[in-house]
Design a protein around this motif. Structure first.
Motif, PDB file in Angstrom:
ATOM      1  N   MET A   1      48.639  28.152  19.240  1.00 26.67           N
ATOM      2  CA  MET A   1      48.148  27.891  20.630  1.00 26.67           C
ATOM      3  C   MET A   1      47.238  29.303  20.820  1.00 26.67           C
ATOM      4  O   MET A   1      47.618  30.343  20.405  1.00 26.67           O
ATOM      5  N   SER A   2      45.843  29.035  20.865  1.00 26.18           N
ATOM      6  CA  SER A   2      45.004  30.068  21.075  1.00 26.18           C
ATOM      7  C   SER A   2      45.197  30.728  22.546  1.00 26.18           C
ATOM      8  O   SER A   2      45.574  30.276  23.572  1.00 26.18           O
ATOM      9  N   PRO A   3      44.910  32.082  22.632  1.00 26.06           N
ATOM     10  CA  PRO A   3      45.276  32.847  23.757  1.00 26.06           C
ATOM     11  C   PRO A   3      44.349  32.485  24.930  1.00 26.06           C
ATOM     12  O   PRO A   3      43.301  32.002  24.617  1.00 26.06           O
ATOM     13  N   ARG A   4      44.746  32.536  26.270  1.00 25.50           N
ATOM     14  CA  ARG A   4      43.921  32.267  27.317  1.00 25.50           C
ATOM     15  C   ARG A   4      43.006  32.944  27.474  1.00 25.50           C
ATOM     16  O   ARG A   4      43.089  34.199  27.297  1.00 25.50           O
ATOM     17  N   SER A   5      41.692  32.561  27.758  1.00 25.81           N
ATOM     18  CA  SER A   5      40.408  33.650  28.050  1.00 25.81           C
ATOM     19  C   SER A   5      40.353  34.284  29.400  1.00 25.81           C
ATOM     20  O   SER A   5      41.569  34.083  30.411  1.00 25.81           O
ATOM     21  N   ALA A   6      39.810  35.380  29.219  1.00 22.79           N
ATOM     22  CA  ALA A   6      39.828  36.344  30.539  1.00 22.79           C
ATOM     23  C   ALA A   6      39.551  35.420  32.014  1.00 22.79           C
ATOM     24  O   ALA A   6      39.995  35.694  32.947  1.00 22.79           O
ATOM     25  N   SER A   7      38.614  34.528  31.710  1.00 24.45           N
ATOM     26  CA  SER A   7      38.462  33.483  33.088  1.00 24.45           C
ATOM     27  C   SER A   7      39.567  32.773  33.482  1.00 24.45           C
ATOM     28  O   SER A   7      39.836  32.582  34.894  1.00 24.45           O
ATOM     29  N   VAL A   8      40.303  32.331  32.551  1.00 29.04           N
ATOM     30  CA  VAL A   8      41.562  31.424  32.928  1.00 29.04           C
ATOM     31  C   VAL A   8      42.570  32.379  33.511  1.00 29.04           C
ATOM     32  O   VAL A   8      43.144  32.224  34.401  1.00 29.04           O
ATOM     33  N   ASN A   9      42.876  33.615  32.786  1.00 25.75           N
ATOM     34  CA  ASN A   9      43.745  34.519  33.459  1.00 25.75           C
ATOM     35  C   ASN A   9      43.530  35.113  35.001  1.00 25.75           C
ATOM     36  O   ASN A   9      44.243  35.237  35.647  1.00 25.75           O
ATOM     37  N   GLU A  10      42.104  35.478  34.984  1.00 26.43           N
ATOM     38  CA  GLU A  10      41.616  35.817  36.332  1.00 26.43           C
ATOM     39  C   GLU A  10      41.873  34.678  37.342  1.00 26.43           C
ATOM     40  O   GLU A  10      42.371  34.866  38.560  1.00 26.43           O
ATOM     41  N   GLU A  11      41.695  33.391  37.154  1.00 29.61           N
ATOM     42  CA  GLU A  11      42.055  32.150  38.020  1.00 29.61           C
ATOM     43  C   GLU A  11      43.536  32.005  38.420  1.00 29.61           C
ATOM     44  O   GLU A  11      43.827  31.987  39.327  1.00 29.61           O
ATOM     45  N   LEU A  12      44.228  32.418  37.150  1.00 30.80           N
ATOM     46  CA  LEU A  12      45.780  32.267  37.321  1.00 30.80           C
ATOM     47  C   LEU A  12      46.199  33.324  38.475  1.00 30.80           C
ATOM     48  O   LEU A  12      47.054  33.107  39.200  1.00 30.80           O
ATOM     49  N   ARG A  13      45.654  34.544  38.268  1.00 33.56           N
ATOM     50  CA  ARG A  13      45.970  35.761  38.973  1.00 33.56           C
ATOM     51  C   ARG A  13      45.518  35.359  40.612  1.00 33.56           C
ATOM     52  O   ARG A  13      46.116  35.789  41.486  1.00 33.56           O
ATOM     53  N   ARG A  14      44.437  34.905  40.676  1.00 33.21           N
ATOM     54  CA  ARG A  14      43.893  34.563  41.996  1.00 33.21           C
ATOM     55  C   ARG A  14      44.766  33.467  42.696  1.00 33.21           C
ATOM     56  O   ARG A  14      45.152  33.751  44.042  1.00 33.21           O
ATOM     57  N   ARG A  15      45.144  32.539  42.040  1.00 35.60           N
ATOM     58  CA  ARG A  15      45.840  31.330  42.539  1.00 35.60           C
ATOM     59  C   ARG A  15      47.425  31.991  42.730  1.00 35.60           C
ATOM     60  O   ARG A  15      47.952  31.755  43.956  1.00 35.60           O
ATOM     61  N   SER A  16      48.022  32.938  42.072  1.00 32.66           N
ATOM     62  CA  SER A  16      49.307  33.603  42.410  1.00 32.66           C
ATOM     63  C   SER A  16      49.223  34.397  43.673  1.00 32.66           C
ATOM     64  O   SER A  16      49.924  34.359  44.568  1.00 32.66           O
ATOM     65  N   ARG A  17      48.032  35.233  43.925  1.00 31.30           N
ATOM     66  CA  ARG A  17      47.871  36.106  45.058  1.00 31.30           C
ATOM     67  C   ARG A  17      47.724  35.234  46.301  1.00 31.30           C
ATOM     68  O   ARG A  17      48.378  35.251  47.454  1.00 31.30           O
ATOM     69  N   GLU A  18      46.816  34.162  46.157  1.00 31.89           N
ATOM     70  CA  GLU A  18      46.716  33.105  47.187  1.00 31.89           C
ATOM     71  C   GLU A  18      48.112  32.526  47.766  1.00 31.89           C
ATOM     72  O   GLU A  18      48.393  32.136  48.869  1.00 31.89           O
ATOM     73  N   ARG A  19      48.771  32.321  46.898  1.00 31.23           N
ATOM     74  CA  ARG A  19      50.205  31.725  47.102  1.00 31.23           C
ATOM     75  C   ARG A  19      51.087  32.606  47.875  1.00 31.23           C
ATOM     76  O   ARG A  19      51.855  32.387  48.692  1.00 31.23           O
ATOM     77  N   LEU A  20      51.064  33.820  47.343  1.00 31.14           N
ATOM     78  CA  LEU A  20      51.759  34.984  48.075  1.00 31.14           C
ATOM     79  C   LEU A  20      51.249  35.238  49.436  1.00 31.14           C
ATOM     80  O   LEU A  20      52.011  35.277  50.450  1.00 31.14           O
ATOM     81  N   LEU A  21      49.986  34.974  49.845  1.00 29.79           N
ATOM     82  CA  LEU A  21      49.097  35.221  50.919  1.00 29.79           C
ATOM     83  C   LEU A  21      49.739  34.082  51.884  1.00 29.79           C
ATOM     84  O   LEU A  21      50.267  34.174  53.119  1.00 29.79           O
ATOM     85  N   GLN A  22      49.767  32.883  51.457  1.00 25.24           N
ATOM     86  CA  GLN A  22      50.135  31.787  52.202  1.00 25.24           C
ATOM     87  C   GLN A  22      51.366  31.818  52.651  1.00 25.24           C
ATOM     88  O   GLN A  22      52.097  31.552  53.725  1.00 25.24           O
ATOM     89  N   ALA A  23      52.360  32.051  51.516  1.00 26.04           N
ATOM     90  CA  ALA A  23      53.779  32.154  52.018  1.00 26.04           C
ATOM     91  C   ALA A  23      54.154  32.970  52.844  1.00 26.04           C
ATOM     92  O   ALA A  23      55.073  33.219  53.807  1.00 26.04           O
ATOM     93  N   THR A  24      53.472  34.323  52.889  1.00 22.65           N
ATOM     94  CA  THR A  24      53.552  35.278  53.826  1.00 22.65           C
ATOM     95  C   THR A  24      53.257  34.998  55.271  1.00 22.65           C
ATOM     96  O   THR A  24      54.213  35.147  56.261  1.00 22.65           O
ATOM     97  N   VAL A  25      52.219  34.250  55.394  1.00 23.56           N
ATOM     98  CA  VAL A  25      51.566  33.605  56.872  1.00 23.56           C
ATOM     99  C   VAL A  25      52.939  32.833  57.177  1.00 23.56           C
ATOM    100  O   VAL A  25      53.481  32.797  58.517  1.00 23.56           O
ATOM    101  N   GLU A  26      53.408  31.853  56.442  1.00 27.17           N
ATOM    102  CA  GLU A  26      54.325  30.881  56.878  1.00 27.17           C
ATOM    103  C   GLU A  26      55.582  31.514  57.167  1.00 27.17           C
ATOM    104  O   GLU A  26      56.168  30.933  58.186  1.00 27.17           O
ATOM    105  N   LEU A  27      56.070  32.170  56.312  1.00 24.34           N
ATOM    106  CA  LEU A  27      57.347  32.905  56.713  1.00 24.34           C
ATOM    107  C   LEU A  27      57.482  33.887  57.833  1.00 24.34           C
ATOM    108  O   LEU A  27      58.514  33.782  58.684  1.00 24.34           O
ATOM    109  N   VAL A  28      56.517  34.404  58.195  1.00 27.09           N
ATOM    110  CA  VAL A  28      56.371  35.647  59.218  1.00 27.09           C
ATOM    111  C   VAL A  28      56.437  34.748  60.435  1.00 27.09           C
ATOM    112  O   VAL A  28      56.991  34.992  61.512  1.00 27.09           O
ATOM    113  N   ALA A  29      55.509  33.673  60.166  1.00 29.18           N
ATOM    114  CA  ALA A  29      55.328  32.918  61.563  1.00 29.18           C
ATOM    115  C   ALA A  29      56.707  32.058  61.963  1.00 29.18           C
ATOM    116  O   ALA A  29      56.830  31.745  63.039  1.00 29.18           O
ATOM    117  N   GLU A  30      57.216  31.771  60.895  1.00 23.19           N
ATOM    118  CA  GLU A  30      58.713  31.044  61.199  1.00 23.19           C
ATOM    119  C   GLU A  30      59.875  31.920  61.723  1.00 23.19           C
ATOM    120  O   GLU A  30      60.703  31.435  62.382  1.00 23.19           O
TER     121      GLU A  30
END
Length: 210
Positions: A1-30
């Motif tokens: 399996m070829s290594p992921r490209s820099a752009s793919v890694n960047e997109e995965l990091r962006r999605r992880s960060r977005e999930r953390l931000l959304q989870a924070t809003v939900e939990l603090v509101a609850e």
């Protein structure tokens, strides 16, 4: 399996960060700020707990970024909803209503956010805050400001003050009254944006210059 490209890694990091931000809003509101742990946030986001510390220096900074993201998404949706418009006065009215609407719809979250800004950590400069700032700055520019570098911070301060006034424990100000004050300050018709039911406070709404 070829290594992921820099752009793919960047997109995965962006999605992880977005999930953390959304989870924070939900939990603090609850559950509130104190009852929400970084582990809870990571679990809700479905990410490794170490990623929270990788992206954010602490829970307070994470919350500010999460709320700034929510404010940016809410403001962007309000400005771009149908019928779409380039009219600067309508867009400013929508912006005011969007931020006051967050104070109404997410009182615990917004009260916690404002309290955090006033604590030692102060105002967090983050990508989410910068996107929010750019959207508000564009709003005052389209409204007709000849000095957006001055008028944007003033609008931000007025909106922050209005949110605090709506949420002030024991002595809250009615959101409709604050809306009326802001609309008169900027010479906006009451019918612009999303006017609340019942008409303007006092039954009349003189416009500046009228």
């Amino acid at each position: 399996m070829s290594p992921r490209s820099a752009s793919v890694n960047e997109e995965l990091r962006r999605r992880s960060r977005e999930r953390l931000l959304q989870a924070t809003v939900e939990l603090v509101a609850e559950h509130g700020y104190e009852a929400t742990t970084l582990g809870d946030i990571a679990d809700r986001a479905g990410t490794a707990r170490g990623l929270v510390s990788y992206y954010f220096p602490g829970k307070r900074q994470l919350l500010q970024s999460a709320v700034h993201r929510l404010m940016h998404l809410t403001l962007d949706a309000a400005l771009e909803r149908e019928p779409r418009t380039d009219d600067g006065r309508e867009r400013l009215a929508r912006a005011i209503d969007a931020i006051l609407g967050l104070a109404r719809d997410q009182p615990l979250l917004m009260r916690t956010h404002m309290a955090g800004i006033l604590q030692a950590e102060g105002f967090v400069q983050c990508p989410e805050q910068q996107r929010l700032a750019q959207l508000l700055r564009d709003t005052v520019t389209r409204y007709g400001s000849v000095d957006p570098d001055t008028d944007y911070p003033l609008l931000r301060a007025l909106l922050m003050g209005a949110v605090v006034a709506v949420l002030l424990p024991g002595a809250p100000m009615p959101a409709a009254r604050l809306r009326a004050e802001l609309f008169q300050r900027y010479g906006l018709d009451w019918e612009l944006g999303v006017p609340p039911d019942g008409g303007p406070p006092g039954g009349t709404f003189p416009l500046s210059g009228a």
